[in-house]
Design an enzyme around this catalytic site. Structure first.
Site, mmCIF file in Angstrom:
data_model
loop_
_atom_site.group_PDB
_atom_site.id
_atom_site.type_symbol
_atom_site.label_atom_id
_atom_site.label_comp_id
_atom_site.label_asym_id
_atom_site.label_seq_id
_atom_site.Cartn_x
_atom_site.Cartn_y
_atom_site.Cartn_z
ATOM 1 N N HIS A 1 -2.652 79.620 64.298
ATOM 2 C CA HIS A 1 -1.547 78.733 63.932
ATOM 3 C C HIS A 1 -0.672 79.424 62.884
ATOM 4 O O HIS A 1 -1.191 80.066 61.963
ATOM 5 C CB HIS A 1 -2.127 77.414 63.378
ATOM 6 C CG HIS A 1 -1.082 76.391 63.087
ATOM 7 N ND1 HIS A 1 -0.547 76.224 61.831
ATOM 8 C CD2 HIS A 1 -0.456 75.511 63.887
ATOM 9 C CE1 HIS A 1 0.369 75.263 61.871
ATOM 10 N NE2 HIS A 1 0.433 74.805 63.111
ATOM 11 N N GLU B 1 0.185 67.740 81.117
ATOM 12 C CA GLU B 1 0.837 67.153 79.940
ATOM 13 C C GLU B 1 2.297 66.827 80.261
ATOM 14 O O GLU B 1 3.000 67.631 80.878
ATOM 15 C CB GLU B 1 0.742 68.159 78.784
ATOM 16 C CG GLU B 1 1.332 67.625 77.499
ATOM 17 C CD GLU B 1 1.052 68.565 76.327
ATOM 18 O OE1 GLU B 1 -0.112 68.954 76.121
ATOM 19 O OE2 GLU B 1 2.019 68.888 75.622
HETATM 20 C C1 FAD Z 1 -2.328 71.031 73.034
HETATM 21 C C2 FAD Z 1 -1.294 70.742 71.983
HETATM 22 C C3 FAD Z 1 -0.584 69.546 72.012
HETATM 23 C C4 FAD Z 1 0.375 69.256 71.040
HETATM 24 N N1 FAD Z 1 1.047 68.058 71.109
HETATM 25 C C5 FAD Z 1 1.924 67.735 70.133
HETATM 26 C C6 FAD Z 1 2.602 66.464 70.133
HETATM 27 O O1 FAD Z 1 2.411 65.652 71.037
HETATM 28 N N2 FAD Z 1 3.453 66.193 69.117
HETATM 29 C C7 FAD Z 1 3.684 67.073 68.094
HETATM 30 O O2 FAD Z 1 4.474 66.755 67.193
HETATM 31 N N3 FAD Z 1 3.067 68.277 68.068
HETATM 32 C C8 FAD Z 1 2.201 68.630 69.055
HETATM 33 N N4 FAD Z 1 1.559 69.853 69.017
HETATM 34 C C9 FAD Z 1 1.903 70.805 67.950
HETATM 35 C C10 FAD Z 1 1.076 70.591 66.664
HETATM 36 O O3 FAD Z 1 1.375 69.331 66.115
HETATM 37 C C11 FAD Z 1 1.447 71.707 65.691
HETATM 38 O O4 FAD Z 1 0.986 72.937 66.143
HETATM 39 C C12 FAD Z 1 1.078 71.474 64.215
HETATM 40 O O5 FAD Z 1 1.767 72.427 63.432
HETATM 41 C C13 FAD Z 1 -0.406 71.636 63.913
HETATM 42 O O6 FAD Z 1 -1.134 70.622 64.434
HETATM 43 P P1 FAD Z 1 -2.751 70.666 64.428
HETATM 44 O O7 FAD Z 1 -3.224 69.405 64.970
HETATM 45 O O8 FAD Z 1 -3.240 71.918 65.032
HETATM 46 O O9 FAD Z 1 -2.974 70.713 62.823
HETATM 47 P P2 FAD Z 1 -4.256 70.971 61.930
HETATM 48 O O10 FAD Z 1 -5.478 71.197 62.741
HETATM 49 O O11 FAD Z 1 -4.303 69.920 60.888
HETATM 50 O O12 FAD Z 1 -3.894 72.388 61.222
HETATM 51 C C14 FAD Z 1 -2.610 72.624 60.672
HETATM 52 C C15 FAD Z 1 -2.625 73.903 59.842
HETATM 53 O O13 FAD Z 1 -3.309 73.677 58.606
HETATM 54 C C16 FAD Z 1 -4.379 74.588 58.454
HETATM 55 N N5 FAD Z 1 -5.455 73.830 57.776
HETATM 56 C C17 FAD Z 1 -5.893 72.582 58.097
HETATM 57 N N6 FAD Z 1 -6.856 72.190 57.245
HETATM 58 C C18 FAD Z 1 -7.023 73.213 56.367
HETATM 59 C C19 FAD Z 1 -7.882 73.414 55.244
HETATM 60 N N7 FAD Z 1 -8.742 72.463 54.817
HETATM 61 N N8 FAD Z 1 -7.784 74.584 54.596
HETATM 62 C C20 FAD Z 1 -6.924 75.539 54.991
HETATM 63 N N9 FAD Z 1 -6.084 75.402 56.043
HETATM 64 C C21 FAD Z 1 -6.146 74.248 56.721
HETATM 65 C C22 FAD Z 1 -4.730 75.032 59.873
HETATM 66 O O14 FAD Z 1 -5.380 76.284 59.904
HETATM 67 C C23 FAD Z 1 -3.340 75.081 60.483
HETATM 68 O O15 FAD Z 1 -2.680 76.255 60.105
HETATM 69 C C24 FAD Z 1 0.629 70.198 70.001
HETATM 70 C C25 FAD Z 1 -0.066 71.410 69.983
HETATM 71 C C26 FAD Z 1 -1.007 71.702 70.963
HETATM 72 C C27 FAD Z 1 -1.739 73.022 70.929
#
Ligand code: FAD
Length: 308
Positions: free
Chosen positions: A162, A28
């Site tokens: 998370h 990455e």
């Molecule tokens: C491999 C990797 C790459 C990343 N790259 C980037 C990047 O390029 N740019 C950047 O800005 N960030 C990046 N991040 C960070 C990421 O954007 C953050 O961790 C963000 O806070 C959560 O993203 P997510 O896609 O996991 O969110 P989601 O999967 O949408 O989840 C977010 C939160 O909401 C909760 N949640 C979701 N849906 C529900 C529901 N229906 N009911 C209850 N709770 C729910 C989840 O449990 C979680 O706590 C990266 C993280 C990782 C692990």
């Protein structure tokens, strides 16, 4: 015997002697801001390319702040290297139509892999607010991307949960939603103890999720920065790590060696527990990731094999 026991059992004997190198790795990067950073990125890509990564990915800055730069970097990798390039894409501060437009541009540039994320709010410490016409989270984004193009989609997973999740179980339920919406793999947040990953992998399997879960490996080049990041993303930094980095502030070369040793040992433990795919957070520096891959038995491929 649990996987953790097995890992401990197998660690008797030289840790790195004659490993098969039967790994898939991915790297990455982040999009460079300046010309100097651009040079550093391309030098890292050049160094790591012969290791034939399964894919390389480029992050998307908070609030879509790197939209252009991410696109340009990913498109250039797709155009000028034999590597499969993946673009990170987040839901922050953008309508569905704007995100669709970004996705279309990737598809047109020949990019076939998206790392689909919710993203963090532009201001650290504030709650995530979806755009009124936007995707509410990564699961919705995956669904939207799937409808638009036949992308390969990776999502994020959290071995130590998370920070905003209501519970560990609700975070796993959310991962399942992302996979059910069409993601093919999850890449984890970084962590420092193999047991965290093994426990998570068992929980994920028990939840009926059969997509691949790839550990995200963060070699620590700056311990203070990693402590700050870990606090924000709920990653436990074991006390023994602090003791190991203590006194190394004025010794960058020694720090690099300690860093490579710790990350390689983590990967070796994961390998002994059956892990064969590793995703490295390179921070645009090749050497630590290269050294760890080398210790795990990975060797450069010849150019012809890379193009095949
Ligand atoms: C491999 C990797 C790459 C990343 N790259 C980037 C990047 O390029 N740019 C950047 O800005 N960030 C990046 N991040 C960070 C990421 O954007 C953050 O961790 C963000 O806070 C959560 O993203 P997510 O896609 O996991 O969110 P989601 O999967 O949408 O989840 C977010 C939160 O909401 C909760 N949640 C979701 N849906 C529900 C529901 N229906 N009911 C209850 N709770 C729910 C989840 O449990 C979680 O706590 C990266 C993280 C990782 C692990």
């Amino acid at each position: 015997m649990t996987q953790i026991d097995r890992a401990q059992h197998h660690s008797e004997g030289p840790l790195y002697a004659d490993l098969a190198g039967d790994l898939n790795v991915s790297f990455e990067f982040f999009p460079p801001k300046t010309e100097k950073m651009e040079e550093q990125l391309w030098s890292a890509i050049e160094t790591l390319t012969p290791l034939a990564p399964k894919f390389v990915s480029v992050t998307y800055g908070a609030g879509g702040s790197t939209r252009e730069r991410t696109h340009n970097t990913v498109a250039r990798i797709a155009r000028e290297t034999p590597l499969a390039a993946a673009a990170h894409l987040t839901c922050v501060a953008a309508s569905k139509a704007e995100i669709d437009e970004v996705a279309d541009a990737y598809w047109e540039a020949g990019v076939r892999h998206i790392v689909a994320l919710r993203g963090d709010p532009p201001e650290a410490g504030t709650a995530f607010q979806p755009h009124p016409d936007g995707y509410k989270g990564a699961a919705e984004l995956v669904e939207g991307l799937r409808k638009r193009h036949d992308f390969e989609i990776s999502v994020a997973a959290y071995p130590e949960t998370h920070p905003e999740a209501q519970s560990a179980q609700s975070d796993i339920d959310n991962l399942k939603r992302k996979i059910d919406a069409g993601a093919t793999r999850a890449i984890t947040q970084f962590f420092f103890e193999a047991d965290s990953f093994f426990r998570f992998r068992d929980t994920v399997a028990a939840a009926g999720i059969d997509a691949e879960i790839i550990p995200g490996i963060m070699p620590v080049s700056n311990f203070a920065a990693v402590q700050r990041m870990s606090a924000m993303c709920n990653t436990d930094v074991p006390a023994w790590m602090g003791r190991l980095f203590d006194g190394l502030d004025q010794h960058p070369a020694a720090r690099q060696l300690v860093s490579a040793t710790l990350a390689a040992e983590l990967c070796r433990n994961l390998y002994m527990g059956g892990v064969r795919d590793f995703h490295f957070y390179t921070l645009n520096r090749a050497e630590l990731s290269y050294a760890i891959c080398h210790l795990l038995g990975l060797r450069p491929q010849v150019a012809a094999e890379l193009m095949a």
